[in-house]
Scaffold this active site. Structure first.
Site, PDB file in Angstrom:
ATOM      1  N   GLY A 101       8.530  -1.237  -2.113  1.00 21.87           N
ATOM      2  CA  GLY A 101       7.890  -1.757  -0.782  1.00 21.87           C
ATOM      3  C   GLY A 101       6.456  -2.450  -1.137  1.00 21.87           C
ATOM      4  O   GLY A 101       5.983  -2.457  -2.117  1.00 21.87           O
ATOM      5  N   CYS A 102       5.847  -2.333   0.032  1.00 20.72           N
ATOM      6  CA  CYS A 102       4.563  -3.087   0.206  1.00 20.72           C
ATOM      7  C   CYS A 102       3.374  -2.419  -0.822  1.00 20.72           C
ATOM      8  O   CYS A 102       2.605  -3.286  -0.984  1.00 20.72           O
ATOM      9  CB  CYS A 102       4.034  -3.356   1.330  1.00 20.72           C
ATOM     10  SG  CYS A 102       5.211  -4.233   2.312  1.00 20.72           S
ATOM     11  N   PHE A 103       3.416  -1.208  -1.185  1.00 21.97           N
ATOM     12  CA  PHE A 103       2.415  -0.692  -2.045  1.00 21.97           C
ATOM     13  C   PHE A 103       2.538  -1.021  -3.328  1.00 21.97           C
ATOM     14  O   PHE A 103       1.808  -0.779  -4.187  1.00 21.97           O
ATOM     15  CB  PHE A 103       2.136   0.905  -1.895  1.00 21.97           C
ATOM     16  CG  PHE A 103       3.427   1.596  -2.367  1.00 21.97           C
ATOM     17  CD1 PHE A 103       3.816   1.916  -3.664  1.00 21.97           C
ATOM     18  CD2 PHE A 103       4.377   2.228  -1.198  1.00 21.97           C
ATOM     19  CE1 PHE A 103       4.659   2.559  -3.962  1.00 21.97           C
ATOM     20  CE2 PHE A 103       5.376   2.942  -1.668  1.00 21.97           C
ATOM     21  CZ  PHE A 103       5.649   3.102  -3.066  1.00 21.97           C
ATOM     22  N   PHE A 151      -0.430  -0.594   0.299  1.00 18.36           N
ATOM     23  CA  PHE A 151      -0.046   0.180   1.426  1.00 18.36           C
ATOM     24  C   PHE A 151       1.460  -0.136   1.839  1.00 18.36           C
ATOM     25  O   PHE A 151       1.708  -1.097   1.684  1.00 18.36           O
ATOM     26  CB  PHE A 151      -0.795  -0.294   2.928  1.00 18.36           C
ATOM     27  CG  PHE A 151      -2.392  -0.494   2.643  1.00 18.36           C
ATOM     28  CD1 PHE A 151      -3.102   0.307   2.244  1.00 18.36           C
ATOM     29  CD2 PHE A 151      -2.789  -1.820   3.012  1.00 18.36           C
ATOM     30  CE1 PHE A 151      -4.474   0.219   2.469  1.00 18.36           C
ATOM     31  CE2 PHE A 151      -4.243  -1.868   2.936  1.00 18.36           C
ATOM     32  CZ  PHE A 151      -4.757  -0.842   2.607  1.00 18.36           C
TER      33      PHE A 151
END
Length: 389
Positions: A163-165, A373
């Site tokens: 994901g985004c992290f 994050f």
């Protein structure tokens, strides 16, 4: 007879891991954010949901995004109506797209990074590939090795569904690989295609609609190595330290679940609050050894999860508006490309610094921070040291 300690010392690099080149790529299909609500509700056969469409229009207007790039064209979506539905079995159709396209988009970014680096691709010793979509065996790392013609002995690491992290994660891993393997040159590729998360709108799942307003496709690649070869390799940023932490009381704040209907996305409203409340502690821990506590004295690269996160972080830390300029620029031009975003911002920052005649790659400043994050809620914190231009 040598001992283990002598072998270990010989294996380690002398200096810190350094970013030596950056390349980025996007699909050719560009989507204008101002006209996207009309297109999205038409292509998903949802034009009768007028109130929901108005809500989505407001989301798009508040997103601070001007345009995004998407592999999914109108033609592809017309051929795959199940992808356009809200919750129709569609995993096979989605997988057929991303398993092929994620490595291809990654290849374009990698070729640009290798070209800027200026060395032979045969000197790449490690490959780290990161994507949220398209779990497969052998994976996208194998496909990219074949597409680029890398050595068969290249040491590969494949990261799926972080994901985004994960743009921060790959830098942390590349740092350890480069510093603990003398002469290592690590090709890092983040390639993200939203075909797994695209779906029609539903009144019962507004957080999915937030994703439809924010997510875009893109790939970024960097070369990381320690002890740059003088006159041949040009350092851009040094990776000084890297940390990962789970935020307290954040369970379930950002979730993604792979199902027959694709990757479903769940988001709690308080994500910006959770991040802004805890970011000061992450900064203190990262910069205390350097004696830095003025967050306006460093350069900033933050994953642009959405405008609310950036606004609240800015407010909580008292950041001057120009601190998040590069971050907001990438959000505006590309949307949220998950793991690839922070590498796009790194690229934007060094280019803008050179264009503006500043003294370092980090907007004229010496020290900087890169934040990722994402699901967990997980925060990656990377301390960067810029290089004189």
């Amino acid at each position: 007879m040598v001992n283990v300690e002598e072998i270990r010392n010989a294996q380690r690099a002398q200096g810190p891991a350094t970013v030596l080149a950056i390349g980025t790529s996007t699909p050719s299909n560009c989507v204008d954010q101002s006209t996207y609500p009309d297109y999205y509700f038409r292509i998903t056969n949802s034009e009768h949901k007028t109130e929901l469409k108005e809500k989505f229009k407001r989301m798009c207007e508040k997103s601070m995004i001007k345009k995004r790039y998407m592999h999914l064209t109108e033609e592809i979506l017309q051929e795959n109506p199940n992808i356009c539905a809200y919750m129709a079995p569609s995993l096979d159709a989605r997988q057929n797209i991303v398993v092929v396209e994620v490595p291809k988009l990654g290849k374009e970014a990698a070729q640009k990074a290798i070209k800027e680096w200026g060395q032979s691709k045969s000197k790449i010793t490690h490959l780290v590939f990161c994507t949220t979509s398209g779990v497969d065996m052998p994976g996208a790392d194998y496909q990219l090795t074949k597409l680029l013609g890398l050595r068969s002995s290249v040491k590969r690491l494949m990261m799926y569904q972080q994901g985004c992290f994960a743009g921060g994660t790959v830098l942390r891993l590349a740092k350890d690989l480069a510093e603990n393997n003398k002469g290592a040159r690590v090709l890092v590729v983040c390639s993200e295609i939203t075909a797994v998360t695209f779906r029609g709108p539903s009144e019962s799942h507004l957080d999915s609609l937030v994703g439809q307003a924010l997510f875009g496709d893109g790939a970024a690649a960097i070369i990381v190595g320690s002890d740059p070869i003088p006159e041949i390799e040009r350092p851009l940023f040094e990776l000084v330290s890297a940390a990962q932490t789970l935020l307290p009381d954040s369970h379930g704040a950002i979730d993604g679940h792979l199902r027959e209907v694709g990757l479903t996305f769940h988001l709690l409203k308080d994500v910006p609050g959770l991040i802004s409340k805890n970011i000061g502690k992450a900064l203190d821990e990262a910069f205390q050894p350097l004696g830095i506590s003025d967050w306006n004295s460093i350069f900033w690269i933050a994953h642009p999860g959405g405008p609310a996160i950036l606004d609240q972080v800015e407010e909580k830390l008292g950041l001057k508006p120009e601190k998040l300029r590069a971050t907001r620029h990438v959000l505006s031009e590309y949307g949220n490309m998950s793991s690839a975003c922070v590498l796009f911002i790194l690229d934007e920052m060094r280019k803008a610094s050179a264009r503006d005649g500043l003294s370092t790659t980090g907007e004229g400043l010496e020290w900087g921070v890169l934040f990722g994050f994402g699901p967990g809620l997980t925060v990656e914190t990377v301390v960067l040291h810029s290089v004189n231009v």
